[in-house]
Design a protein around this motif. Sequence first.
Motif, PDB file in Angstrom:
ATOM      1  N   UNK A  17       2.828   5.559   5.553  1.00 18.94           N
ATOM      2  CA  UNK A  17       3.247   4.714   6.672  1.00 18.94           C
ATOM      3  C   UNK A  17       4.512   5.236   7.354  1.00 18.94           C
ATOM      4  N   UNK A  18       4.743   4.716   8.555  1.00 22.10           N
ATOM      5  CA  UNK A  18       5.901   5.126   9.333  1.00 22.10           C
ATOM      6  C   UNK A  18       7.220   4.662   8.717  1.00 22.10           C
ATOM      7  N   UNK A  19       7.178   3.707   7.805  1.00 18.79           N
ATOM      8  CA  UNK A  19       8.401   3.235   7.155  1.00 18.79           C
ATOM      9  C   UNK A  19       8.710   3.990   5.855  1.00 18.79           C
ATOM     10  N   UNK A  20       7.936   5.050   5.552  1.00 16.52           N
ATOM     11  CA  UNK A  20       8.189   5.871   4.380  1.00 16.52           C
ATOM     12  C   UNK A  20       7.485   5.425   3.114  1.00 16.52           C
ATOM     13  N   UNK A  21       6.755   4.326   3.186  1.00 14.85           N
ATOM     14  CA  UNK A  21       6.042   3.816   2.010  1.00 14.85           C
ATOM     15  C   UNK A  21       4.700   4.519   1.847  1.00 14.85           C
ATOM     16  N   UNK A  22       4.189   4.480   0.628  1.00 14.33           N
ATOM     17  CA  UNK A  22       2.871   5.010   0.290  1.00 14.33           C
ATOM     18  C   UNK A  22       2.153   3.969  -0.559  1.00 14.33           C
ATOM     19  N   UNK A  23       0.871   3.754  -0.287  1.00 18.14           N
ATOM     20  CA  UNK A  23       0.022   2.861  -1.085  1.00 18.14           C
ATOM     21  C   UNK A  23      -1.139   3.648  -1.657  1.00 18.14           C
ATOM     22  N   UNK A  24      -1.515   3.301  -2.879  1.00 13.26           N
ATOM     23  CA  UNK A  24      -2.752   3.788  -3.487  1.00 13.26           C
ATOM     24  C   UNK A  24      -3.623   2.556  -3.699  1.00 13.26           C
ATOM     25  N   UNK A  25      -4.781   2.544  -3.053  1.00 12.65           N
ATOM     26  CA  UNK A  25      -5.694   1.407  -3.137  1.00 12.65           C
ATOM     27  C   UNK A  25      -6.868   1.730  -4.055  1.00 12.65           C
ATOM     28  N   UNK A  26      -7.328   0.721  -4.774  1.00  9.79           N
ATOM     29  CA  UNK A  26      -8.594   0.781  -5.498  1.00  9.79           C
ATOM     30  C   UNK A  26      -9.497  -0.242  -4.829  1.00  9.79           C
ATOM     31  N   UNK A  78     -12.375  -1.311  -5.433  1.00  8.43           N
ATOM     32  CA  UNK A  78     -13.082  -2.247  -6.317  1.00  8.43           C
ATOM     33  C   UNK A  78     -12.224  -3.477  -6.564  1.00  8.43           C
ATOM     34  N   UNK A  79     -10.915  -3.296  -6.590  1.00 12.66           N
ATOM     35  CA  UNK A  79      -9.992  -4.405  -6.852  1.00 12.66           C
ATOM     36  C   UNK A  79      -9.660  -5.179  -5.583  1.00 12.66           C
ATOM     37  N   UNK A  80      -9.875  -4.561  -4.441  1.00 10.95           N
ATOM     38  CA  UNK A  80      -9.524  -5.206  -3.181  1.00 10.95           C
ATOM     39  C   UNK A  80      -8.028  -5.227  -2.914  1.00 10.95           C
ATOM     40  N   UNK A  81      -7.292  -4.393  -3.620  1.00  8.69           N
ATOM     41  CA  UNK A  81      -5.844  -4.351  -3.435  1.00  8.69           C
ATOM     42  C   UNK A  81      -5.285  -3.005  -3.834  1.00  8.69           C
ATOM     43  N   UNK A  82      -3.956  -2.931  -3.864  1.00 11.77           N
ATOM     44  CA  UNK A  82      -3.359  -1.645  -4.166  1.00 11.77           C
ATOM     45  C   UNK A  82      -3.015  -1.499  -5.644  1.00 11.77           C
ATOM     46  N   UNK A  83      -3.152  -0.272  -6.116  1.00 10.83           N
ATOM     47  CA  UNK A  83      -2.723   0.077  -7.469  1.00 10.83           C
ATOM     48  C   UNK A  83      -1.219   0.292  -7.478  1.00 10.83           C
ATOM     49  N   UNK A  84      -0.738   0.953  -6.440  1.00 10.41           N
ATOM     50  CA  UNK A  84       0.683   1.269  -6.310  1.00 10.41           C
ATOM     51  C   UNK A  84       1.104   1.082  -4.863  1.00 10.41           C
ATOM     52  N   UNK A  85       2.312   0.605  -4.671  1.00 12.16           N
ATOM     53  CA  UNK A  85       2.915   0.499  -3.348  1.00 12.16           C
ATOM     54  C   UNK A  85       4.404   0.744  -3.542  1.00 12.16           C
ATOM     55  N   UNK A  86       4.909   1.817  -2.942  1.00  9.39           N
ATOM     56  CA  UNK A  86       6.287   2.211  -3.238  1.00  9.39           C
ATOM     57  C   UNK A  86       6.911   2.957  -2.066  1.00  9.39           C
ATOM     58  N   UNK A  87       8.237   3.023  -2.072  1.00 12.78           N
ATOM     59  CA  UNK A  87       8.990   3.756  -1.065  1.00 12.78           C
ATOM     60  C   UNK A  87       9.031   5.219  -1.488  1.00 12.78           C
ATOM     61  N   UNK A  88       8.297   6.065  -0.793  1.00 16.98           N
ATOM     62  CA  UNK A  88       8.197   7.480  -1.157  1.00 16.98           C
ATOM     63  C   UNK A  88       9.219   8.343  -0.427  1.00 16.98           C
ATOM     64  N   UNK A  89       9.557   7.960   0.806  1.00 19.92           N
ATOM     65  CA  UNK A  89      10.454   8.775   1.633  1.00 19.92           C
ATOM     66  C   UNK A  89      11.435   7.891   2.390  1.00 19.92           C
ATOM     67  N   UNK A  90      12.556   8.490   2.809  1.00 15.22           N
ATOM     68  CA  UNK A  90      13.577   7.759   3.559  1.00 15.22           C
ATOM     69  C   UNK A  90      13.184   7.573   5.014  1.00 15.22           C
ATOM     70  N   UNK A  91      12.334   8.466   5.517  1.00 13.45           N
ATOM     71  CA  UNK A  91      11.805   8.364   6.880  1.00 13.45           C
ATOM     72  C   UNK A  91      10.283   8.302   6.782  1.00 13.45           C
ATOM     73  N   UNK A  92       9.592   8.484   7.905  1.00 11.40           N
ATOM     74  CA  UNK A  92       8.135   8.400   7.911  1.00 11.40           C
ATOM     75  C   UNK A  92       7.514   9.288   6.835  1.00 11.40           C
ATOM     76  N   UNK A  93       6.500   8.755   6.155  1.00 12.38           N
ATOM     77  CA  UNK A  93       5.678   9.552   5.241  1.00 12.38           C
ATOM     78  C   UNK A  93       4.513  10.060   6.093  1.00 12.38           C
TER      79      UNK A  93
END
Length: 115
Positions: A37-46, A48-63
């Motif tokens: 995302x443009x806010x530097x976050x990254x999500x890993x979705x599954x 089958x679960x209908x949601x994310x496995x991980x959601x975290x701030x990966x970078x200080x600027x856009x990822x």
Amino acid sequence: MFDIRQNNNSCSSINVHSDIECIDWSLMNKFHLLSSYENGRVDVFDLRMGGNLLSFQAHKKEATSVAFSPQQQSLFVSVGRDSRVKIWDMENTTTDSEGNIMPGIIMEKTVKKSI
């Protein structure tokens, strides 16, 4: 998201928290989707679960880019406008200072900008 192979008009939807910069489907797990995302976050979705496995701030600027490893199911890479390239491992999670679960970082490197 729609599965065009299904005649019953099956679909899935995912809520995101910012403008998407990049997505990647896992070649090794057809249910995993990676999004940056443009806010530097990254999500890993599954899916089958209908949601994310991980959601975290990966970078200080856009990822700006993300990609799953084509050879190791738990690894992925992210690239940010902060000039950082990071390799992440979903099997070795850690907890950040705010208590959020995030993948372990295997390698982080600053990329020199070229003109």
